[in-house]
Design a protein around this motif. Structure first.
Motif, short mmCIF file in Angstrom:
data_model
loop_
_atom_site.label_atom_id
_atom_site.label_comp_id
_atom_site.label_asym_id
_atom_site.label_seq_id
_atom_site.Cartn_x
_atom_site.Cartn_y
_atom_site.Cartn_z
N GLY A 230 5.52 54.07 51.59
CA GLY A 230 6.29 54.05 50.36
C GLY A 230 6.83 55.41 49.98
N ASP A 231 8.05 55.41 49.41
CA ASP A 231 8.66 56.63 48.87
C ASP A 231 8.70 57.74 49.91
N GLN A 257 8.86 50.74 51.68
CA GLN A 257 9.45 50.62 50.35
C GLN A 257 10.08 51.94 49.93
N ASN A 258 11.28 51.83 49.33
CA ASN A 258 11.94 52.98 48.71
C ASN A 258 12.05 54.15 49.68
N CYS A 259 12.48 53.86 50.88
CA CYS A 259 12.57 54.87 51.92
C CYS A 259 14.02 55.37 52.01
N THR A 260 14.21 56.68 51.94
CA THR A 260 15.53 57.28 51.94
C THR A 260 15.84 57.87 53.31
N ASN A 285 13.12 47.49 54.58
CA ASN A 285 12.98 48.66 53.74
C ASN A 285 13.40 48.24 52.34
N ARG A 286 12.44 47.97 51.49
CA ARG A 286 12.75 47.51 50.14
C ARG A 286 13.15 48.70 49.28
N GLN A 287 14.29 48.55 48.60
CA GLN A 287 14.76 49.57 47.68
C GLN A 287 14.57 49.08 46.25
N PRO A 288 14.43 50.00 45.31
CA PRO A 288 14.26 49.56 43.92
C PRO A 288 15.49 48.80 43.46
#
Length: 289
Positions: A230-231, A257-260, A285-288
């Motif tokens: 995550g993040d 999750q929330n991976c840039t 890759n789940r984004q907010p």
């Protein structure tokens, strides 16, 4: 005198009674062999070797603690923490240490196996981790960590929430960065390879940078998070496989999750062998939102 004889003469033998002093006073580049037997906790504090020393622990059983130290190669060894003593219960602890290599450690029957805390340039190869009460390896606020060809199995966690390898960051201690987990295996009643980010009292832990999890395998019959990250920024999660074992309550997952700016591909979520055979949704890759 042959080169082989010169090399043999350079090895210093240590026993349970002499190991602590021999390691503390070892010159740069020393080769130390631990004689067969059970050792008390070997402690290395504030010792830096520009030419690394090598500790051959192939036939030894011990607990190892390194604090503010560096330049050590450890070959083999059985590492076990003290259970039921009210202590930390780790088998190996590295705190604020750097340039440490473990080749083929056998880590067993501890509360936690290997704790890497605020440390840099650590490499672990072919570790076998069994019988943990909580986690196999913790990577906390550390940088440039590589763990390859290692395995976790037969954890005895009860209702604890164990992981084979778990990473975290802390705003007051540092961001975990540049971690490579390659060709590792986690099988049994634990989560696999995870990096959780939290917001505590309004303060973000900080997430992760440049984490790579590749070509690894996770199978569980208890916890659903096989691989979770995550993040994370500029991370790679690829070529991994998750399998859900018979009797599992939840399906095993690989999730980011929330991976840039991350590369997430070629991962395979498993099927539930005792269920209807419906595959899990694809790894994503789940984004907010």
């Amino acid at each position: 005198m042959t080169i082989a004889l010169l090399a043999a003469a350079a090895v210093t033998m240590a026993t349970p009674a002499t190991a602590q002093k021999i390691v503390e006073t070892a010159p740069p580049g020393a080769m130390i062999r631990l004689a067969p037997g059970k050792y008390d906790r070997l402690q290395i504090k504030r010792k830096l070797w520009k030419r690394p020393i090598t500790i051959d622990a192939t036939d030894a059983t011990l607990t190892l603690s390194m604090v503010q130290s560096g330049g050590v190669v450890v070959r083999g060894g059985t590492f076990a923490g003290a259970l039921g003593t009210g202590g930390e219960g780790y088998a190996i602890q590295l705190r604020q240490s750097h340039h440490v290599i473990f080749n083929g450690p056998n880590i067993q029957s501890s509360i936690r196996g290997l704790v890497i805390d605020r440390s840099t340039d650590i490499r672990v190869t072919r570790a076998t981790i069994t019988g943990m009460r909580i986690d196999g390896i913790n990577i906390a606020a550390s940088q440039r960590i590589t763990i390859t060809d290692s395995s976790c199995s037969n954890f005895d966690s009860g209702e604890a929430h164990p992981d084979c390898i778990q990473m975290w960051s802390r705003p007051d201690r540092g961001i975990t960065q540049d971690v490579t987990l390659l060709r590792n295996r986690s099988i049994g009643k634990m989560q696999g390879f995870t990096g959780f980010n939290h917001v505590r009292n309004g303060v973000n832990d900080g997430g992760f940078d440049r984490i790579t999890i590749k070509d690894s395998f996770v199978a569980s019959d208890k916890w659903p998070r096989g691989i979770f990250l995550g993040d994370c920024r500029n991370c790679v999660v690829s070529g991994n496989r998750a399998e859900t074992l018979t009797g599992a309550r939840w399906m095993e997952t690989i999730e980011v999750q929330n991976c840039t700016a991350c590369d997430v591909k070629d991962n395979e979520n498993g099927r539930r062998p005792d269920g209807p055979g419906r595959p899990l949704p694809p790894v994503r890759n789940r984004q907010p939102g």
